[in-house]
Design a protein around this motif. Structure first.
Motif, PDB file in Angstrom:
ATOM      1  N   TRP A 242       4.722   0.276  -7.466  1.00 59.37           N
ATOM      2  CA  TRP A 242       3.680  -0.750  -7.543  1.00 59.37           C
ATOM      3  C   TRP A 242       4.101  -1.825  -8.529  1.00 59.37           C
ATOM      4  CZ3 TRP A 242       0.553  -2.805 -11.392  1.00 59.37           C
ATOM      5  CH2 TRP A 242      -0.528  -3.584 -10.981  1.00 59.37           C
ATOM      6  N   LEU A 243       4.666  -1.408  -9.646  1.00 56.02           N
ATOM      7  CA  LEU A 243       5.045  -2.344 -10.702  1.00 56.02           C
ATOM      8  C   LEU A 243       6.103  -3.331 -10.216  1.00 56.02           C
ATOM      9  CD1 LEU A 243       4.639  -3.147 -13.649  1.00 56.02           C
ATOM     10  CD2 LEU A 243       6.411  -1.489 -14.276  1.00 56.02           C
ATOM     11  N   GLN A 244       7.028  -2.865  -9.415  1.00 54.95           N
ATOM     12  CA  GLN A 244       8.098  -3.728  -8.928  1.00 54.95           C
ATOM     13  C   GLN A 244       7.584  -4.946  -8.177  1.00 54.95           C
ATOM     14  OE1 GLN A 244      10.740  -1.267  -6.599  1.00 54.95           O
ATOM     15  NE2 GLN A 244      11.234   0.079  -8.333  1.00 54.95           N
ATOM     16  N   SER A 245       6.485  -4.778  -7.460  1.00 56.06           N
ATOM     17  CA  SER A 245       5.953  -5.876  -6.647  1.00 56.06           C
ATOM     18  C   SER A 245       4.683  -6.500  -7.216  1.00 56.06           C
ATOM     19  CB  SER A 245       5.681  -5.382  -5.222  1.00 56.06           C
ATOM     20  OG  SER A 245       4.791  -4.275  -5.234  1.00 56.06           O
ATOM     21  N   HIS A 246       4.262  -6.056  -8.406  1.00 55.47           N
ATOM     22  CA  HIS A 246       3.017  -6.573  -8.988  1.00 55.47           C
ATOM     23  C   HIS A 246       3.178  -6.903 -10.472  1.00 55.47           C
ATOM     24  CE1 HIS A 246       1.529  -4.537  -5.347  1.00 55.47           C
ATOM     25  NE2 HIS A 246       0.525  -5.398  -5.382  1.00 55.47           N
ATOM     26  N   LYS A 247       4.281  -7.504 -10.840  1.00 49.22           N
ATOM     27  CA  LYS A 247       4.509  -7.826 -12.256  1.00 49.22           C
ATOM     28  C   LYS A 247       3.505  -8.841 -12.808  1.00 49.22           C
ATOM     29  CE  LYS A 247       9.188  -6.254 -13.049  1.00 49.22           C
ATOM     30  NZ  LYS A 247      10.425  -6.486 -13.802  1.00 49.22           N
ATOM     31  N   PRO A 248       3.108  -9.857 -12.042  1.00 46.96           N
ATOM     32  CA  PRO A 248       2.096 -10.778 -12.570  1.00 46.96           C
ATOM     33  C   PRO A 248       0.782 -10.073 -12.909  1.00 46.96           C
ATOM     34  CG  PRO A 248       3.205 -11.762 -10.699  1.00 46.96           C
ATOM     35  CD  PRO A 248       3.638 -10.329 -10.742  1.00 46.96           C
ATOM     36  N   GLU A 249       0.360  -9.133 -12.026  1.00 46.13           N
ATOM     37  CA  GLU A 249      -0.867  -8.390 -12.290  1.00 46.13           C
ATOM     38  C   GLU A 249      -0.706  -7.472 -13.502  1.00 46.13           C
ATOM     39  OE1 GLU A 249      -0.817  -9.149  -7.805  1.00 46.13           O
ATOM     40  OE2 GLU A 249       0.626  -8.744  -9.397  1.00 46.13           O
ATOM     41  N   ALA A 250       0.471  -6.858 -13.624  1.00 48.66           N
ATOM     42  CA  ALA A 250       0.735  -5.985 -14.773  1.00 48.66           C
ATOM     43  C   ALA A 250       0.676  -6.788 -16.071  1.00 48.66           C
ATOM     44  CB  ALA A 250       2.098  -5.322 -14.625  1.00 48.66           C
TER      45      ALA A 250
END
Length: 344
Positions: A242-250
């Protein structure tokens, strides 16, 4: 059976209509939420003080300030929250960091993106009627230890403390009793002899005289004495994929949580308690505020993994867990300071 038939019929109807997107949405209800940008965070006991930051962040409007639509859900134990994450039912968990290490030993990649607590923030309590017989974790032979859930962080800590005092897992039994009222009931009904708990339940049991302190890990000094070092506990963790494709949200999540930690360290316990739901007080706001005041030092000031913190947690986990002892654990894949380092 009727519900399963209904769902199966719906799937067949979607397929017959050739509506692939509807079929996928029914097969994976969370796909729609993920598509909309909504983030569901599962908390391992949302009314516990060790997990205060997510509800406080919501109350302060910090998620909305970041443009995030966040839904908070709660499970009685961290291991239950962890299972929801692995099943893809939620995007993030607020639970103990040690689950990231435990899961890596099982071939799963989960990373903490913000560290919330620098110590476990709880205590091993002994029933008052047994306080003379059980003076340390070395006295647990033949006894029953209450934990929030099997495979939970409370069970990890209990097993390590017992092993550090020369006991084997077969020397005692562990009983999952949840937290809060169910845990208190287990003490009163004498179904457990020793139990791990956190605030505000700790103060309720101590003030009522039902239990006494056996091991205190609510402070840095107490944690060092019990475990040989600090033990970074509550964190915000997500699946690596999930983190790989959602860095802005992280990044937005990290910023909201670090801002919350700064609020905790710049406001009084009374101010913080005023932002929490009244039902979190357990019917005693004065006691809740006292417990919160005593707990403020356990919160991280910057959301970063403390130096040697991950190594200390690994040392504890390897001390009792055969799946971890002697196994190569890549700590760099269990946490990251990448997002909190960008916050000024």
């Amino acid at each position: 059976m009727r519900q399963g038939t209904h769902v199966f019929g719906s799937l067949i109807s979607c397929a017959a209509a050739g509506t692939l997107s509807a079929l996928l949405a029914l097969a994976s209800p969370l796909a729609a939420a993920a598509e909309s940008g909504k983030i569901t965070i599962m908390v391992g006991g949302i009314n516990k003080l060790i997990y205060l930051p997510p509800k406080l962040a919501e109350s302060l409007g910090y998620f909305k300030d970041e443009g995030l639509e966040v839904e908070l859900q709660s499970q009685p134990a961290g291991v239950d929250a962890e299972n929801e994450l692995l099943a893809g039912a939620v995007q993030a968990v607020v639970g103990y960091y040690d689950h990231s290490i435990d899961l890596q030993s099982k071939g799963k990649e989960v990373l903490s993106i913000t560290q919330l607590l620098v110590v476990p923030g709880g205590m091993e309590l002994v029933r008052s009627d047994l306080a003379r017989d059980i003076r340390s974790m070395a006295d647990l032979k033949g006894r029953t230890v209450g934990v929030t859930g099997l495979g939970s962080s409370s069970s990890f800590l209990a097993q390590y403390l017992a092993s550090r005092n020369g006991l084997k897992v077969s020397d005692y039994s562990m009983l999952p009793v949840g937290a809060g009222n169910t845990l208190i009931a287990a003490i009163k009904q004498k179904r457990v002899d020793v139990v791990w708990t956190t605030e505000p339940t700790t103060s309720l049991l101590l003030s009522s005289g039902e239990a006494k302190v056996l091991v205190d890990m609510s402070s840095a000094d107490g944690t060092r004495a019990a475990l040989g070092g600090l033990y970074p506990a509550s964190s915000v963790y997500v699946q690596g994929k999930w983190l790989q494709s959602h860095k802005p949200e992280a990044q937005k999540l990290a910023r909201a949580f670090v801002r919350t930690l700064k609020y905790i360290h710049t406001h009084s316990a009374e101010d913080i308690a005023a932002k929490m739901p009244a039902d979190y007080y357990g019917g005693n706001k004065v006691l809740y505020v006292q417990a919160l005041k005593a707990s403020l030092p356990m919160y991280s000031t910057d959301g970063k993994m403390p130096p040697d913190g991950a190594e200390q947690v690994l040392k504890v986990m390897a001390g009792f867990n055969p799946n971890i002892k002697g196994k190569k654990i890549d700590l760099s894949k269990t946490y990251t300071n990448e997002f909190v380092d960008q916050i000024k």
